[in-house]
Design a protein around this motif. Structure first.
Motif, PDB file in Angstrom:
ATOM      1  N   ASP A 100     -15.701 -10.396 -22.916  1.00 43.27           N
ATOM      2  CA  ASP A 100     -16.251 -10.311 -24.260  1.00 43.27           C
ATOM      3  C   ASP A 100     -15.417 -11.088 -25.273  1.00 43.27           C
ATOM      4  OD1 ASP A 100     -14.112  -8.615 -23.852  1.00 43.27           O
ATOM      5  OD2 ASP A 100     -14.719  -7.273 -25.488  1.00 43.27           O
ATOM      6  N   ALA A 101     -14.283 -11.634 -24.829  1.00 43.37           N
ATOM      7  CA  ALA A 101     -13.357 -12.289 -25.753  1.00 43.37           C
ATOM      8  C   ALA A 101     -13.708 -13.759 -25.928  1.00 43.37           C
ATOM      9  CB  ALA A 101     -11.926 -12.147 -25.245  1.00 43.37           C
ATOM     10  N   SER A 102     -13.211 -14.321 -27.018  1.00 45.37           N
ATOM     11  CA  SER A 102     -13.344 -15.754 -27.260  1.00 45.37           C
ATOM     12  C   SER A 102     -12.100 -16.457 -26.721  1.00 45.37           C
ATOM     13  CB  SER A 102     -13.501 -16.034 -28.757  1.00 45.37           C
ATOM     14  OG  SER A 102     -13.451 -17.419 -29.007  1.00 45.37           O
ATOM     15  N   LEU A 103     -12.302 -17.620 -26.141  1.00 45.25           N
ATOM     16  CA  LEU A 103     -11.182 -18.360 -25.570  1.00 45.25           C
ATOM     17  C   LEU A 103     -10.171 -18.732 -26.654  1.00 45.25           C
ATOM     18  CD1 LEU A 103      -9.807 -19.712 -23.201  1.00 45.25           C
ATOM     19  CD2 LEU A 103     -11.326 -21.678 -23.475  1.00 45.25           C
ATOM     20  N   THR A 104     -10.655 -19.024 -27.861  1.00 45.36           N
ATOM     21  CA  THR A 104      -9.748 -19.390 -28.954  1.00 45.36           C
ATOM     22  C   THR A 104      -8.933 -18.192 -29.441  1.00 45.36           C
ATOM     23  OG1 THR A 104     -11.585 -19.094 -30.506  1.00 45.36           O
ATOM     24  CG2 THR A 104     -11.137 -21.333 -29.729  1.00 45.36           C
ATOM     25  N   ASP A 105      -9.417 -16.951 -29.157  1.00 48.11           N
ATOM     26  CA  ASP A 105      -8.622 -15.770 -29.499  1.00 48.11           C
ATOM     27  C   ASP A 105      -7.439 -15.620 -28.553  1.00 48.11           C
ATOM     28  OD1 ASP A 105     -10.306 -15.193 -31.587  1.00 48.11           O
ATOM     29  OD2 ASP A 105     -11.551 -13.800 -30.425  1.00 48.11           O
ATOM     30  N   LEU A 106      -7.673 -15.922 -27.285  1.00 45.40           N
ATOM     31  CA  LEU A 106      -6.606 -15.817 -26.292  1.00 45.40           C
ATOM     32  C   LEU A 106      -5.648 -17.005 -26.377  1.00 45.40           C
ATOM     33  CD1 LEU A 106      -8.615 -14.569 -23.165  1.00 45.40           C
ATOM     34  CD2 LEU A 106      -7.337 -13.221 -24.833  1.00 45.40           C
ATOM     35  N   VAL A 107      -6.201 -18.203 -26.661  1.00 48.52           N
ATOM     36  CA  VAL A 107      -5.396 -19.422 -26.766  1.00 48.52           C
ATOM     37  C   VAL A 107      -5.734 -20.081 -28.101  1.00 48.52           C
ATOM     38  CG1 VAL A 107      -4.691 -21.557 -25.643  1.00 48.52           C
ATOM     39  CG2 VAL A 107      -5.591 -19.681 -24.266  1.00 48.52           C
ATOM     40  N   PRO A 108      -5.050 -19.731 -29.193  1.00 52.61           N
ATOM     41  CA  PRO A 108      -5.419 -20.222 -30.535  1.00 52.61           C
ATOM     42  C   PRO A 108      -5.437 -21.742 -30.659  1.00 52.61           C
ATOM     43  CG  PRO A 108      -3.849 -18.411 -30.684  1.00 52.61           C
ATOM     44  CD  PRO A 108      -3.923 -18.788 -29.242  1.00 52.61           C
ATOM     45  N   GLN A 109      -4.565 -22.448 -29.921  1.00 51.44           N
ATOM     46  CA  GLN A 109      -4.509 -23.900 -30.063  1.00 51.44           C
ATOM     47  C   GLN A 109      -5.569 -24.634 -29.259  1.00 51.44           C
ATOM     48  OE1 GLN A 109      -2.282 -21.852 -28.596  1.00 51.44           O
ATOM     49  NE2 GLN A 109      -0.787 -22.982 -27.365  1.00 51.44           N
ATOM     50  N   PHE A 110      -6.412 -23.886 -28.541  1.00 50.66           N
ATOM     51  CA  PHE A 110      -7.440 -24.534 -27.715  1.00 50.66           C
ATOM     52  C   PHE A 110      -8.588 -25.034 -28.590  1.00 50.66           C
ATOM     53  CE2 PHE A 110     -11.376 -24.434 -25.253  1.00 50.66           C
ATOM     54  CZ  PHE A 110     -11.037 -25.255 -24.196  1.00 50.66           C
ATOM     55  N   SER A 111      -9.157 -26.178 -28.198  1.00 49.84           N
ATOM     56  CA  SER A 111     -10.302 -26.763 -28.892  1.00 49.84           C
ATOM     57  C   SER A 111     -11.251 -27.371 -27.864  1.00 49.84           C
ATOM     58  CB  SER A 111      -9.848 -27.840 -29.883  1.00 49.84           C
ATOM     59  OG  SER A 111     -10.954 -28.563 -30.391  1.00 49.84           O
ATOM     60  N   THR A 112     -12.535 -27.308 -28.142  1.00 44.25           N
ATOM     61  CA  THR A 112     -13.535 -27.878 -27.218  1.00 44.25           C
ATOM     62  C   THR A 112     -13.899 -29.313 -27.569  1.00 44.25           C
ATOM     63  OG1 THR A 112     -15.354 -27.030 -28.590  1.00 44.25           O
ATOM     64  CG2 THR A 112     -14.542 -25.596 -26.821  1.00 44.25           C
ATOM     65  N   LYS A 113     -13.245 -29.874 -28.575  1.00 38.61           N
ATOM     66  CA  LYS A 113     -13.603 -31.211 -29.043  1.00 38.61           C
ATOM     67  C   LYS A 113     -13.487 -32.256 -27.941  1.00 38.61           C
ATOM     68  CE  LYS A 113     -12.429 -34.631 -32.590  1.00 38.61           C
ATOM     69  NZ  LYS A 113     -11.525 -34.957 -33.717  1.00 38.61           N
ATOM     70  N   TRP A 114     -12.463 -32.160 -27.115  1.00 35.10           N
ATOM     71  CA  TRP A 114     -12.248 -33.168 -26.069  1.00 35.10           C
ATOM     72  C   TRP A 114     -13.354 -33.158 -25.025  1.00 35.10           C
ATOM     73  CZ3 TRP A 114     -10.695 -31.437 -20.994  1.00 35.10           C
ATOM     74  CH2 TRP A 114     -10.516 -30.053 -20.887  1.00 35.10           C
ATOM     75  N   LEU A 115     -13.900 -31.968 -24.724  1.00 36.02           N
ATOM     76  CA  LEU A 115     -15.019 -31.895 -23.778  1.00 36.02           C
ATOM     77  C   LEU A 115     -16.280 -32.503 -24.379  1.00 36.02           C
ATOM     78  CD1 LEU A 115     -14.533 -28.303 -22.310  1.00 36.02           C
ATOM     79  CD2 LEU A 115     -14.282 -30.466 -21.084  1.00 36.02           C
ATOM     80  N   LEU A 116     -16.530 -32.220 -25.655  1.00 34.75           N
ATOM     81  CA  LEU A 116     -17.716 -32.762 -26.317  1.00 34.75           C
ATOM     82  C   LEU A 116     -17.630 -34.275 -26.456  1.00 34.75           C
ATOM     83  CD1 LEU A 116     -18.127 -30.053 -29.106  1.00 34.75           C
ATOM     84  CD2 LEU A 116     -19.429 -30.262 -26.976  1.00 34.75           C
ATOM     85  N   GLU A 117     -16.410 -34.814 -26.467  1.00 36.84           N
ATOM     86  CA  GLU A 117     -16.235 -36.264 -26.528  1.00 36.84           C
ATOM     87  C   GLU A 117     -16.347 -36.931 -25.168  1.00 36.84           C
ATOM     88  OE1 GLU A 117     -12.440 -36.685 -28.332  1.00 36.84           O
ATOM     89  OE2 GLU A 117     -13.180 -36.435 -30.388  1.00 36.84           O
ATOM     90  N   GLY A 118     -16.611 -36.151 -24.127  1.00 37.37           N
ATOM     91  CA  GLY A 118     -16.795 -36.712 -22.791  1.00 37.37           C
ATOM     92  C   GLY A 118     -15.504 -36.915 -22.020  1.00 37.37           C
ATOM     93  N   LYS A 119     -14.415 -36.324 -22.485  1.00 44.09           N
ATOM     94  CA  LYS A 119     -13.134 -36.479 -21.797  1.00 44.09           C
ATOM     95  C   LYS A 119     -12.968 -35.388 -20.745  1.00 44.09           C
ATOM     96  CE  LYS A 119     -10.954 -38.483 -25.907  1.00 44.09           C
ATOM     97  NZ  LYS A 119      -9.888 -38.326 -26.933  1.00 44.09           N
TER      98      LYS A 119
END
Length: 662
Positions: free
Chosen positions: A116-135
């Motif tokens: 039920d948790a958000s990944l950014t709650d467990l790892v605050p510095q995580f971002s999905t931007k790199w995946l959306l950029e195709g990396k």
């Protein structure tokens, strides 16, 4: 799959039954009814047996395939659950965790699964931007609980397209702590070489007894030894005024944080007449080995000296960094050096087929005056010289017109295009009043000429003309005209200098020294006296510096927009201005009490802007302009911007001033 199973289960006997049936029909047709009936019965029995056998084989094959698929799904599930790396699957829209293995939640320091948790709650510095950029790999390492992880991942599509958030992300977390720590340890232990030069050793020890010289050396070495001990460096003297220091890369960061305070600390060492010691430090880092580090350090030390000394310069594979250099330049020019330079310059002129002289864009009186001095110098050896200049965009129209009245100068001034057509392998290009390739009148002409001489009085910047045949750069000199005059004194007879040439060079000196009030040394007055004896008329020089009525009115309109910021007067008119007006306004602002420096920024009418900077106090405007991409010397500097509005530029200038005072 059923169609595939049907084909797999087909025994291939259809063709045989076709022929059996055909034989039975043929027997009936030829009157053998009994034989036909027997054949038909046998064929029917065989057909029934074949159908039963085929169905049985098909059921067996289906059961086998289903068992294999079941085992494969179990293997997939077990593989994900027991995968030796932390894995997490999450929704891309809100980073909500869909599934994660036990290693992932242990890595995050949570007990049990937290679907039920958000990944950014467990790892605050995580971002999905790199995946959306195709990396497929995260750009930096993520640190959790003292461990460092490199992320790999990709985007997957949900099997249920109607699910909320059809696209998901899956990431694999690779622990690279030991590898990264080893990398940091390796980088911190890389060798750094430093060459330390006492800028003014001759001046410090002049007229001093041997005991006094030893006392000065010991005082300087005490400062250097204390500095080297603080940074675990090995220090050795290898010449009377040069030292070599070697240390590790990790100590460089502390030196940078301290802004190389040793440069200021050495000023506490003075000789008996109160002259303070000054040092320059050239450092080489990011080298392949000790040899390359020492080469970098030598290059950086020479650059520090050419910028006036009293500073530290770091060279690495990517460029240069500068620290200090706010004090007055140290004079290293002597009569002997001027004589050596004059003889070397004379030899280059003799060996050339033709001579071109080129200055900086929007040439001023110092540029044109120095160019006229080169014409006079080359005439001594029978070489006709051309001055490459933009006749439409310059700040020396009056002087050019005066020179053109002389028969020799009627066709001396040429465009950059004409110079490119005339240039050949034997052409000598003399660059005056600038040492930066991007600021020359034509960088393409500079690149096309293989034999280049640089004569300049500005401090050398990170980008400077390299591989020149001769470089005479003296930041202590007042102007390029002063340097050219010293060369002329060594080679040319005074009567060979035409009056218009003497007046052109004197006008350049008067302009850059603000009528001999700034950046003026005894060598400046000697050069001016030589030009006066060569026929320069000071009244004519004064006329060359006069402004017309429109320029005067425009200058005072600029002054009305001036504001004071940290003892620096800043004028930022919104209307486009000429560089002449801006420069004159910057000079005028220095007459205000309490103003240590002045900056005039204005639009250029082409979508860009420029800055003219002047200093009369302790502010080094060259360092200030270098922060903005410009250059110059301690008291006169400038910067040019192709795309910039005044409001943005004003904020950038204030930030640069704040950074300077830090």
């Amino acid at each position: 799959m059923n169609r595939n199973l049907k084909r797999l289960g087909d025994s291939g006997v259809v063709l045989y039954f076709f022929f059996l049936a055909a034989f039975a029909v043929a027997a009936w047709f030829f009157g053998e009814k009994l034989l036909a009936e027997v054949e038909a019965g046998i064929t029917l029995v065989l057909l029934i047996i074949a159908l039963v056998t085929t169905r049985k084989k098909r059921r067996q094959l289906t059961a086998y395939i289903e068992s294999v698929m079941y085992e494969t799904d179990n293997a997939k599930s077990n593989t994900l659950m027991s995968f030796p790396l932390p894995i997490v699957v999450f929704r891309l829209d809100d980073s909500r965790i869909i599934w994660g293995n036990e290693m992932f939640f242990d890595m995050c320091g949570t007990t049990g699964t937290r679907l039920d948790a958000s990944l950014t709650d467990l790892v605050p510095q995580f971002s999905t931007k790199w995946l959306l950029e195709g990396k497929n790999r995260y750009g930096s390492l993520i640190e959790l609980a003292g461990r460092k992880y490199q992320l790999h991942g990709n985007i997957i599509r949900s099997a249920n397209d109607e699910a909320n958030g059809a696209f998901m992300g899956i990431t694999y977390w690779v622990d690279v702590t030991e590898h990264d720590n080893l990398r940091i340890q390796y980088e911190e232990s890389r060798p750094v070489a430093a060459v330390i030069i006492i800028d003014n050793w001759d001046e410090l020890t002049r007229n001093q007894p041997e005991r006094g010289k030893n006392d000065i050396r010991e005082a300087i070495e005490d400062q250097l030894n204390q500095w080297s001990e603080e940074h675990a460096a090995i220090l050795r003297r290898y010449e009377r005024d040069r030292y070599l220091a070697v240390f590790e890369r990790k100590d460089m960061d502390r030196m940078k944080e301290d802004k190389f305070g040793i440069v200021e600390s050495v000023h506490s060492v003075e000789n008996s007449v109160g002259i303070a010691a000054s040092i320059s430090i050239g450092l080489g880092e990011d080298a392949a080995g000790f040899g390359e580090a020492l080469q970098f350090a030598d290059n950086a030390a020479e650059l520090a000296l050419s910028r006036g000394g009293d500073q530290a310069v770091i060279k690495n594979r990517h460029g240069y960094e500068f620290f200090g250099g706010r004090g007055s330049e140290v004079e290293t020019r002597t009569k002997v050096k001027s004589r050596v330079m004059a003889n070397a310059f004379a030899q280059l002129v003799k060996d050339s087929t033709k001579v071109f002289v080129m200055g900086h864009k929007f040439a001023d009186l110092d540029t044109v005056g120095a160019a006229a001095g080169v014409v006079c110098f080359a005439r001594k050896f029978g070489k006709r010289t051309s001055i490459v200049i933009d006749l439409e965009n310059n700040a020396a129209g009056e002087l050019i017109g005066k020179l053109r009245q002389d028969e020799e100068y009627a066709s001396v001034f040429i465009s950059t295009q004409e110079a490119m057509l005339r240039a050949d392998a034997g052409t000598l290009l003399v660059v005056v009043d600038t040492n930066r390739p991007e600021q020359t009148e034509d960088s393409d002409l500079l690149a096309a000429c293989t034999r280049v001489v640089v004569i300049d009085h500005h401090r050398v910047a990170a980008t400077y003309i390299q591989n020149s045949a001769l470089s005479f750069i003296e930041p202590y000199a007042s102007s390029a005209c002063e340097l050219i005059t010293e060369l002329l004194q060594e080679v040319v007879e005074r009567q060979d200098i035409r009056h218009c040439e003497a007046e052109a060079m004197l006008a350049g000196m008067v302009l850059d020294t603000k009528s001999f009030t700034v950046r003026t040394g005894e060598r400046t007055f000697e050069a001016a006296a030589y030009l006066r004896r060569s026929g320069a008329d000071t009244t004519e020089v004064k006329k060359l510096l006069q402004s017309d009525m429109d320029t005067t009115i425009a200058r005072y309109n600029v002054l009305t927009s001036a504001r004071l910021y940290r003892n620096i007067a800043i004028a930022s008119p919104s209307e486009p201005q000429t560089r002449i007006v801006a420069a004159q306004a910057a000079d005028e602002l220095l007459n205000i009490s309490g103003v240590d420096a002045s900056l005039v920024m204005a639009p250029d009418g082409k979508g860009g802007a420029f800055i003219s900077a002047r200093s009369i106090g302790d502010v080094n405007v060259q360092i200030l302009m270098e922060k903005l991409g410009g250059g110059g010397n301690r008291s006169v500097a400038a910067a040019q911007f192709e795309k910039m509005d005044i409001e943005t530029l004003y904020q950038n200038v204030k930030e640069a001033i704040d950074d300077y005072y830090k």
